[in-house]
Design a protein around this motif. Sequence first.
Motif, PDB file in Angstrom:
ATOM      1  N   ALA A  78       3.817  54.237  43.573  1.00 15.52           N
ATOM      2  CA  ALA A  78       3.640  53.027  42.868  1.00 15.52           C
ATOM      3  C   ALA A  78       4.137  51.806  43.110  1.00 15.52           C
ATOM      4  O   ALA A  78       3.656  50.550  43.039  1.00 15.52           O
ATOM      5  CB  ALA A  78       3.811  53.316  41.122  1.00 15.52           C
ATOM      6  N   PHE A  79       5.263  51.858  44.033  1.00 18.87           N
ATOM      7  CA  PHE A  79       5.919  50.528  44.429  1.00 18.87           C
ATOM      8  C   PHE A  79       5.080  49.639  45.293  1.00 18.87           C
ATOM      9  O   PHE A  79       5.348  48.538  45.575  1.00 18.87           O
ATOM     10  CB  PHE A  79       7.321  50.985  45.045  1.00 18.87           C
ATOM     11  N   ARG A  80       3.981  50.518  46.037  1.00 15.99           N
ATOM     12  CA  ARG A  80       3.071  49.909  46.905  1.00 15.99           C
ATOM     13  C   ARG A  80       1.862  48.864  45.931  1.00 15.99           C
ATOM     14  O   ARG A  80       1.274  48.226  46.546  1.00 15.99           O
ATOM     15  CB  ARG A  80       2.668  50.732  48.106  1.00 15.99           C
ATOM     16  N   GLN A  81       1.964  49.296  44.735  1.00 14.49           N
ATOM     17  CA  GLN A  81       0.872  48.795  43.987  1.00 14.49           C
ATOM     18  C   GLN A  81       1.008  47.528  43.318  1.00 14.49           C
ATOM     19  O   GLN A  81       2.178  46.953  43.604  1.00 14.49           O
ATOM     20  CB  GLN A  81       0.518  49.761  43.052  1.00 14.49           C
ATOM     21  N   THR A  82       0.137  46.618  43.107  1.00 12.05           N
ATOM     22  CA  THR A  82       0.340  45.402  42.320  1.00 12.05           C
ATOM     23  C   THR A  82       0.558  45.640  41.053  1.00 12.05           C
ATOM     24  O   THR A  82       0.842  46.766  40.320  1.00 12.05           O
ATOM     25  CB  THR A  82      -1.224  44.830  41.917  1.00 12.05           C
ATOM     26  N   PRO A  83       1.460  44.620  40.478  1.00 13.42           N
ATOM     27  CA  PRO A  83       1.843  44.860  38.847  1.00 13.42           C
ATOM     28  C   PRO A  83       0.912  45.139  37.875  1.00 13.42           C
ATOM     29  O   PRO A  83       1.343  46.284  36.962  1.00 13.42           O
ATOM     30  CB  PRO A  83       2.320  43.228  38.556  1.00 13.42           C
ATOM     31  N   GLY A 161       4.229  39.387  36.927  1.00 10.77           N
ATOM     32  CA  GLY A 161       4.371  38.701  38.321  1.00 10.77           C
ATOM     33  C   GLY A 161       3.296  37.442  37.983  1.00 10.77           C
ATOM     34  O   GLY A 161       3.158  37.021  39.028  1.00 10.77           O
ATOM     35  N   CYS A 162       2.935  37.217  36.875  1.00  9.23           N
ATOM     36  CA  CYS A 162       1.986  36.014  36.800  1.00  9.23           C
ATOM     37  C   CYS A 162       2.807  34.693  36.679  1.00  9.23           C
ATOM     38  O   CYS A 162       4.128  34.610  36.249  1.00  9.23           O
ATOM     39  CB  CYS A 162       1.114  36.116  35.286  1.00  9.23           C
ATOM     40  N   GLY A 163       2.054  33.541  37.067  1.00  8.64           N
ATOM     41  CA  GLY A 163       2.661  32.302  36.820  1.00  8.64           C
ATOM     42  C   GLY A 163       1.509  31.443  36.320  1.00  8.64           C
ATOM     43  O   GLY A 163       0.742  31.816  35.654  1.00  8.64           O
ATOM     44  N   GLY A 164       1.931  29.907  36.653  1.00  9.25           N
ATOM     45  CA  GLY A 164       0.742  29.201  36.084  1.00  9.25           C
ATOM     46  C   GLY A 164       0.753  28.933  34.605  1.00  9.25           C
ATOM     47  O   GLY A 164       1.715  29.153  33.771  1.00  9.25           O
ATOM     48  N   GLU A 165      -0.499  28.741  34.224  1.00 12.66           N
ATOM     49  CA  GLU A 165      -0.701  28.530  32.793  1.00 12.66           C
ATOM     50  C   GLU A 165      -1.402  29.704  32.239  1.00 12.66           C
ATOM     51  O   GLU A 165      -2.005  30.399  32.730  1.00 12.66           O
ATOM     52  CB  GLU A 165      -1.511  27.204  32.715  1.00 12.66           C
ATOM     53  N   VAL A 347      12.295  36.873  48.134  1.00 10.84           N
ATOM     54  CA  VAL A 347      12.220  37.920  46.945  1.00 10.84           C
ATOM     55  C   VAL A 347      10.954  38.880  47.350  1.00 10.84           C
ATOM     56  O   VAL A 347       9.868  38.337  47.599  1.00 10.84           O
ATOM     57  CB  VAL A 347      11.973  37.482  45.741  1.00 10.84           C
ATOM     58  N   MET A 348      11.401  40.349  47.571  1.00 11.31           N
ATOM     59  CA  MET A 348      10.330  41.040  47.909  1.00 11.31           C
ATOM     60  C   MET A 348      10.454  42.255  46.935  1.00 11.31           C
ATOM     61  O   MET A 348      11.004  43.114  46.881  1.00 11.31           O
ATOM     62  CB  MET A 348      10.612  41.841  49.673  1.00 11.31           C
ATOM     63  N   PRO A 349       9.444  41.939  45.878  1.00 14.06           N
ATOM     64  CA  PRO A 349       9.884  42.961  44.690  1.00 14.06           C
ATOM     65  C   PRO A 349       9.003  44.403  44.802  1.00 14.06           C
ATOM     66  O   PRO A 349       8.195  44.402  45.545  1.00 14.06           O
ATOM     67  CB  PRO A 349       8.996  41.938  43.514  1.00 14.06           C
ATOM     68  N   PHE A 350       9.352  45.268  44.157  1.00  9.88           N
ATOM     69  CA  PHE A 350       8.741  46.573  44.029  1.00  9.88           C
ATOM     70  C   PHE A 350       8.297  47.010  42.791  1.00  9.88           C
ATOM     71  O   PHE A 350       7.537  48.029  42.614  1.00  9.88           O
ATOM     72  CB  PHE A 350       9.514  47.356  44.903  1.00  9.88           C
ATOM     73  N   CYS A 351       9.034  46.542  41.491  1.00 11.24           N
ATOM     74  CA  CYS A 351       8.606  46.994  40.133  1.00 11.24           C
ATOM     75  C   CYS A 351       9.563  46.139  39.318  1.00 11.24           C
ATOM     76  O   CYS A 351      10.219  45.166  39.748  1.00 11.24           O
ATOM     77  CB  CYS A 351       9.162  48.471  40.148  1.00 11.24           C
ATOM     78  N   TRP A 352       9.183  46.425  37.899  1.00  9.22           N
ATOM     79  CA  TRP A 352       9.582  45.673  36.689  1.00  9.22           C
ATOM     80  C   TRP A 352       9.832  44.298  36.908  1.00  9.22           C
ATOM     81  O   TRP A 352       8.848  43.804  37.529  1.00  9.22           O
ATOM     82  CB  TRP A 352      11.168  46.666  36.566  1.00  9.22           C
ATOM     83  N   ASP A 353      10.702  43.888  36.470  1.00  7.84           N
ATOM     84  CA  ASP A 353      10.860  42.261  36.492  1.00  7.84           C
ATOM     85  C   ASP A 353      10.964  41.664  37.793  1.00  7.84           C
ATOM     86  O   ASP A 353      10.980  40.374  37.803  1.00  7.84           O
ATOM     87  CB  ASP A 353      12.275  41.715  35.537  1.00  7.84           C
ATOM     88  N   GLY A 354      11.098  42.496  38.743  1.00  5.48           N
ATOM     89  CA  GLY A 354      11.401  41.774  40.283  1.00  5.48           C
ATOM     90  C   GLY A 354      10.044  41.051  40.391  1.00  5.48           C
ATOM     91  O   GLY A 354       9.931  40.077  40.989  1.00  5.48           O
TER      92      GLY A 354
END
Length: 421
Positions: A78-83, A161-165, A347-354
């Motif tokens: 699952a670490f290869r998947q999107t949030p 992993g969202c940003g913006g508004e 930052v190269m995240p793979f899960c959770w709040d990363g």
Amino acid sequence: MTQPKVIAFFPEASYGAALNCVGIAQELRRLGARPVFICHPGFRGVFSEYGFPEYQLQPAGSDSQTDWTDFINRHQDAFRQTPLEQVKSYVAPTWEAIVDTAIAAEEPLRQLLAQLKPSAIVLDNVVMFPAIANAGVPWVRVVSCAETELPDPRVPPYLSGCGGEPGPEWAAFSHAYAKAVAPAHKRMNAFLAECGLTPLPLSQFLENSPFLNLLLSPKAVRFERENPLDPQKFVYLDGCIRQEAPYTLPHFASHQDAPLVLASFGSLGAMDVSMIKRMIGVFETLPYRFIVNVGPWRDEYSRIPDNVFLESWFPQPSIVEQSSLFIHHGGNNSFCEALYFGVPSLVMPFCWDGHDNARRAQDAGVGRALDRYRWSDGELAASITGLLDNPALHDTLATNAHAMKEAAGVTVAAKAILDLI
């Protein structure tokens, strides 16, 4: 003669939470309190190494360290998947496992707290343990994950992993998240009711403390909330860095005087040996020095370039302080350490709040985000070079680092806890 007040720390079984608590405990000890740690068996020795008493919490019929390792091995694809994809494949199963842990820990935790008789309890976790709320003493919630853990209409959804508004992307993630975690949330609320506690709101597994809540988020990456947090009960620490022994850098066979880059992906990320080997192949081509934390898989690396040094563990703050760039997974502790020492983050995240911290690093202009797997050699090299060769960024980070050190987060935290008792 007055006996020192016992402060019981109960961090989750992750090094980020554990070592963040060590920083606060070190300051409490300096101020005359007696911090003790309640910990899972897999963390035996972590706290005693810093001179703190440890009390092992062993839920009946459970080997928590083995169980967690097996869980990660089953879900690491699952670490290869999107949030958004991870909501079903990783996040929901993780919440189920966390609820199981809380239920199994309830009775031994209740007994241990009765034995310790602490004056206050510090909980650095993502789930509620009723034994703490029912212990009859003030308890403190430490939010050592991203600030997104505390919801607000103007703060992106937790783990997204969202940003913006606020917009459709936020709404879609929130809907998928609520649906996926609903079974675990229902079980958690039933458990809380059995223990005499009120149910938690939708998708939340831990209530705010009515006494004190401590947030690590530095001002540079903090969100502007629609509903500001009560400053009497919610205290921002601007990071919370533990004291470590100085670390003497190794001698490198090449590029000995070049900028130093630290790469560390935490206890989970180090298991991805093939990905780290691929990164080392890029490091070899660059005119910098690299220190790489490879965890217990050190023997898997047979060929090591002259400008790369590998080890199973480092006193991380001592190395971050000497580095010019920190490549990490977005764990909140690592993110805050980079900011505290004025070091840019890749930052190269793979899960959770990363995922949340990766997006925040980029949006706040304190680093860059890079997909953990979908990068070319040229993209990784350009990201490293671009962050190192950026005087304006380094000036901004230096100013922020000075402010964080002046804020003295561990002292603020320790005094706030002592004020409770």
